[in-house]
Design a protein around this motif. Structure first.
Motif, mmCIF file in Angstrom:
data_model
loop_
_atom_site.group_PDB
_atom_site.id
_atom_site.type_symbol
_atom_site.label_atom_id
_atom_site.label_comp_id
_atom_site.label_asym_id
_atom_site.label_seq_id
_atom_site.Cartn_x
_atom_site.Cartn_y
_atom_site.Cartn_z
ATOM 1 N N SER A 86 0.713 3.042 -3.405
ATOM 2 C CA SER A 86 -0.373 4.009 -3.594
ATOM 3 C C SER A 86 -0.177 5.230 -2.709
ATOM 4 C CB SER A 86 -1.748 3.367 -3.366
ATOM 5 O OG SER A 86 -1.813 2.737 -2.124
ATOM 6 N N GLY A 92 -4.464 -2.026 -4.414
ATOM 7 C CA GLY A 92 -4.419 -0.566 -4.381
ATOM 8 C C GLY A 92 -3.139 -0.016 -4.973
ATOM 9 N N GLY A 93 -2.014 -0.607 -4.606
ATOM 10 C CA GLY A 93 -0.733 -0.160 -5.150
ATOM 11 C C GLY A 93 -0.644 -0.357 -6.648
ATOM 12 N N LYS A 140 -2.008 3.819 -13.207
ATOM 13 C CA LYS A 140 -2.471 5.153 -13.604
ATOM 14 C C LYS A 140 -1.340 6.178 -13.662
ATOM 15 C CE LYS A 140 -5.537 5.716 -10.320
ATOM 16 N NZ LYS A 140 -6.639 6.166 -9.459
ATOM 17 N N ALA A 141 -0.199 5.852 -13.083
ATOM 18 C CA ALA A 141 0.898 6.815 -12.932
ATOM 19 C C ALA A 141 1.650 7.045 -14.243
ATOM 20 C CB ALA A 141 1.872 6.320 -11.864
ATOM 21 N N LEU A 171 2.213 7.517 -4.434
ATOM 22 C CA LEU A 171 1.704 8.141 -5.663
ATOM 23 C C LEU A 171 0.546 9.101 -5.432
ATOM 24 C CD1 LEU A 171 1.917 4.987 -7.932
ATOM 25 C CD2 LEU A 171 3.408 7.008 -8.010
ATOM 26 N N THR A 172 -0.126 8.992 -4.302
ATOM 27 C CA THR A 172 -1.319 9.827 -4.079
ATOM 28 C C THR A 172 -1.118 10.895 -3.005
ATOM 29 O OG1 THR A 172 -2.240 8.258 -2.474
ATOM 30 C CG2 THR A 172 -2.881 7.983 -4.812
ATOM 31 N N THR A 173 0.052 10.908 -2.364
ATOM 32 C CA THR A 173 0.332 11.920 -1.345
ATOM 33 C C THR A 173 1.715 12.505 -1.576
ATOM 34 O OG1 THR A 173 1.382 10.429 0.260
ATOM 35 C CG2 THR A 173 -1.033 10.593 0.343
ATOM 36 N N LYS A 184 8.974 10.098 -5.331
ATOM 37 C CA LYS A 184 7.932 9.072 -5.271
ATOM 38 C C LYS A 184 8.491 7.725 -5.769
ATOM 39 C CE LYS A 184 4.169 12.382 -5.572
ATOM 40 N NZ LYS A 184 3.185 12.059 -4.553
ATOM 41 N N SER A 236 0.824 -1.218 0.000
ATOM 42 C CA SER A 236 0.000 0.000 0.000
ATOM 43 C C SER A 236 0.853 1.260 0.000
ATOM 44 C CB SER A 236 -0.964 0.007 1.196
ATOM 45 O OG SER A 236 -0.260 0.214 2.414
ATOM 46 N N ALA A 284 -3.146 -0.577 -8.812
ATOM 47 C CA ALA A 284 -4.079 0.320 -9.503
ATOM 48 C C ALA A 284 -3.491 1.723 -9.646
ATOM 49 C CB ALA A 284 -5.410 0.375 -8.759
ATOM 50 N N GLU A 285 -2.887 2.228 -8.590
ATOM 51 C CA GLU A 285 -2.300 3.575 -8.655
ATOM 52 C C GLU A 285 -1.088 3.601 -9.576
ATOM 53 O OE1 GLU A 285 -3.562 6.393 -7.682
ATOM 54 O OE2 GLU A 285 -5.251 5.380 -6.718
#
Length: 165
Positions: A56, A92-93, A99-100, A59-61, A123, A53, A95-96
């Motif tokens: 993700s 989750g990891g 998209k990256a 990549l999202t924070t 990142k 996780s 999926a992100e």
């Protein structure tokens, strides 16, 4: 070289190896540790299960501040709970990461505890660090297994107990 594809491949490989290890964690040994300074097996295993996780999270924070968001261990009661946590963390990891883009991987990510900077990474470096942490802690779990006479799965090749490559 497509770095996203390479990271996805490595994430999948680490997931598959980790799944073999976590499937062997015995519930009756959740409170066992090889030494007073060592983590209990349940804490170690749940930490390993949640490490995917961090992909993700990276990549999202823009970072994580333990002073603002103290670590809370996941509630685990069974080996199936461990595997479910691993599956969710991996999904989750993955999926992100799918998209990256490579530009995103160059952005800063800071791990801190209030004013204390614990890590100043990109990142990409945070993702790689999560992979290294997975291997590190999985190796610790392998030592726990050996001390408890639980067969140790192979990781990056055969083990004394698992000759598959």
């Amino acid at each position: 070289m497509d770095i996203i594809k390479a990271l996805l491949k490595e994430l999948a490989a680490e997931f598959n190896t980790t799944k073999k290890f976590l499937a062997l964690v015995p519930v009756d040994k959740f409170d066992w540790a090889p030494h007073e300074k060592s983590m209990k097996m349940k804490s170690l295993a749940s930490h390993i299960a949640e490490l995917p996780s961090w992909v993700s999270l990276a990549l999202t924070t823009d970072g994580l501040d333990f002073a603002a968001a103290p670590y809370e261990e996941k509630h685990i009661e069974t080996t199936d709970d461990l595997l479910k946590l691993l599956e969710e963390s991996y999904a989750g990891g993955k999926a992100e990461l799918e998209k990256a883009n490579e530009e995103l991987l160059s952005e800063k990510w800071i791990l801190r505890n209030g004013d204390q900077i614990l890590a100043d990474y990109t990142k990409y470096e945070t993702i790689r660090h999560s992979f290294s942490q997975t291997a590190h802690h999985r190796a610790q779990l392998g030592v726990y297994f050996r001390l408890l006479n639980i067969p140790v799965p192979g990781s990056y090749g055969p083990s004394a107990d698992d000759q598959n490559f």
